[in-house]
Design an enzyme around this catalytic site. Structure first.
Site, mmCIF file in Angstrom:
data_model
loop_
_atom_site.group_PDB
_atom_site.id
_atom_site.type_symbol
_atom_site.label_atom_id
_atom_site.label_comp_id
_atom_site.label_asym_id
_atom_site.label_seq_id
_atom_site.Cartn_x
_atom_site.Cartn_y
_atom_site.Cartn_z
ATOM 1 N N SER A 157 57.104 -65.443 78.582
ATOM 2 C CA SER A 157 56.199 -64.777 79.502
ATOM 3 C C SER A 157 55.107 -64.811 79.111
ATOM 4 C CB SER A 157 56.472 -63.292 79.340
ATOM 5 O OG SER A 157 55.516 -62.455 80.088
ATOM 6 N N LYS A 204 59.436 -61.237 73.340
ATOM 7 C CA LYS A 204 59.255 -62.471 73.996
ATOM 8 C C LYS A 204 58.850 -63.457 72.754
ATOM 9 C CE LYS A 204 61.111 -61.808 77.901
ATOM 10 N NZ LYS A 204 62.481 -62.066 77.979
ATOM 11 N N TYR A 228 58.304 -54.907 74.595
ATOM 12 C CA TYR A 228 58.732 -55.943 75.371
ATOM 13 C C TYR A 228 57.971 -57.077 75.007
ATOM 14 C CZ TYR A 228 58.880 -58.834 79.518
ATOM 15 O OH TYR A 228 58.860 -60.109 80.329
#
Ligand code: UFG
Length: 335
Positions: A125, A154, A150
């Site tokens: 992302s 990544k 979150y």
């Protein structure tokens, strides 16, 4: 025929990628735990491509289940979408995110090493860049401390891949997505947010459909042209096609390094107000919205420099913002 495992293949980006893989002549096997997707998507994919993908309902935290899967199925490559993706939820329940997004990645990689499966594509992302110092954002921009668990999953995922490719024959590509929106032209698959949408486009379409009363625009005091935050919104079908290009690069040994990273966006930034006005124009709908406070953790501007993906993957986003917004609306109307 090459066989590709798509984890999270019934989700928003996963389902569109399965369609593009099948259309490009790949055999597809899907693993999904249905935690944020519906089994009906399998039939929808089948009705688009006339070919039912193999499907296994497996939770990737279940190490034994993954092991048994690889005992019976051999694949040429893996595209790994399966992960949790709600930023706010990750702040409230970090361990769920580390388990879902990091542990399951490790389990899959362990099986790949055991079985000598070499080709892996990771869903990353643009969140890894945080608020980049320069725009558009190139792949060389520094990774900023993650704003949420979150986002951290990544970053950790990419670090694991970078390390593991140094000590094995694994070849991986990490695709850093900007903001995926829209739906397939058949309108048989699209985004299916559970509960109140967290993302802008589903919130807009649900407001236009009368499901939500009013859209809140989170802040109009950012240092942007109209004060609202700027993002790079990419049609999900264009994004799906980037995965085919990346997988083809690995399968044909064209990768230059064993761990490669690409920005996947359109290269154009649009503000929230620009998106609202474009949506109103395309759909002839008036949108009820108000300006509210900034949302915690949001950055002002992010849009991609996509020249590396254009050059190395031979890929570029082709669909317009208007097409993407129209498809999101057509999809909403069919729900
Ligand atoms: N926004 C609103 N109102 C809403 C929803 C969003 O004004 O109801 C604004 C946000 O403040 C932001 C823009 O619309 O400025 C886009 O918001 P999204 O939630 O759609 O997308 P984000 O850019 O915040 O999130 C995306 C991905 C995440 C990822 C994040 C990293 O969806 O997975 O980028 O920044 F973590």
């Amino acid at each position: 025929m090459k066989k590709i495992l798509v984890t999270g293949g019934l989700g928003f980006i996963g389902s569109h990628t399965v369609v593009e893989l099948q259309n490009s002549g790949y055999d597809v096997v899907i693993i999904d735990n249905l935690s944020n997707s519906k089994i009906e998507v399998l039939d929808q994919i089948t009705s688009i491509t006339n070919k039912k993908p193999e499907f296994y309902q497996i939770d990737l935290r279940d190490r034994n289940a993954i092991h048994s899967f690889f005992d019976t199925t051999s694949v040429d490559g893996i595209i790994h979408f399966a992960a949790s993706k709600a930023v706010g939820e990750s702040v409230e329940n970090p361990l769920l995110y580390y388990e879902n997004n990091v542990s399951s990645l490790i389990y899959i990689l362990q099986e790949m090493l055991k079985r000598s499966v070499a080709n892996f594509i990771f869903s990353s992302s643009c969140t890894v860049y945080g608020q980049a110092d320069e725009l558009p954002i190139t792949e060389d921009a520094p990774i900023k401390p993650a704003e949420s668990p979150y986002g951290n999953t990544k970053q950790i995922g990419e670090e694991i891949l970078r390390d593991i490719t140094k000590s094995s024959n694994l070849r991986t590509i990490s695709l850093r997505y900007f903001n995926p929106i829209g739906a397939h032209e058949s309108f048989k698959i699209g985004e299916l947010p559970i509960g109140i949408p967290q993302n802008l486009i589903p919130y807009i379409t649900q407001t236009a459909a009368g499901i939500r009363k009013q859209l809140s625009v989170f802040g109009n005091d950012y240092p942007t042209s109209d004060g609202t935050a700027v993002r790079d919104y990419i049609h999900v079908v264009d994004l799906a096609k980037a995965h085919i290009a990346a997988m083809q690069r690995l399968l044909s040994n064209k990768n230059k390094e064993s761990f490669e990273v690409y920005n996947i966006g359109t290269g154009k930034g649009n503000s929230v107000l620009e998106i609202i006005h474009a949506f109103e124009k395309v759909t002839q709908q008036n949108l009820n919205y108000i300006i509210t406070e900034r949302r915690a953790g949001d950055i002002a501007s992010a849009y991609a420099d996509t020249s590396k993906a254009n050059k190395e993957l031979g890929w570029k986003a082709e669909k317009t913002l208007e097409e993407a917004l129209d498809s999101a609306w057509q999809w909403q109307k069919r729900q």
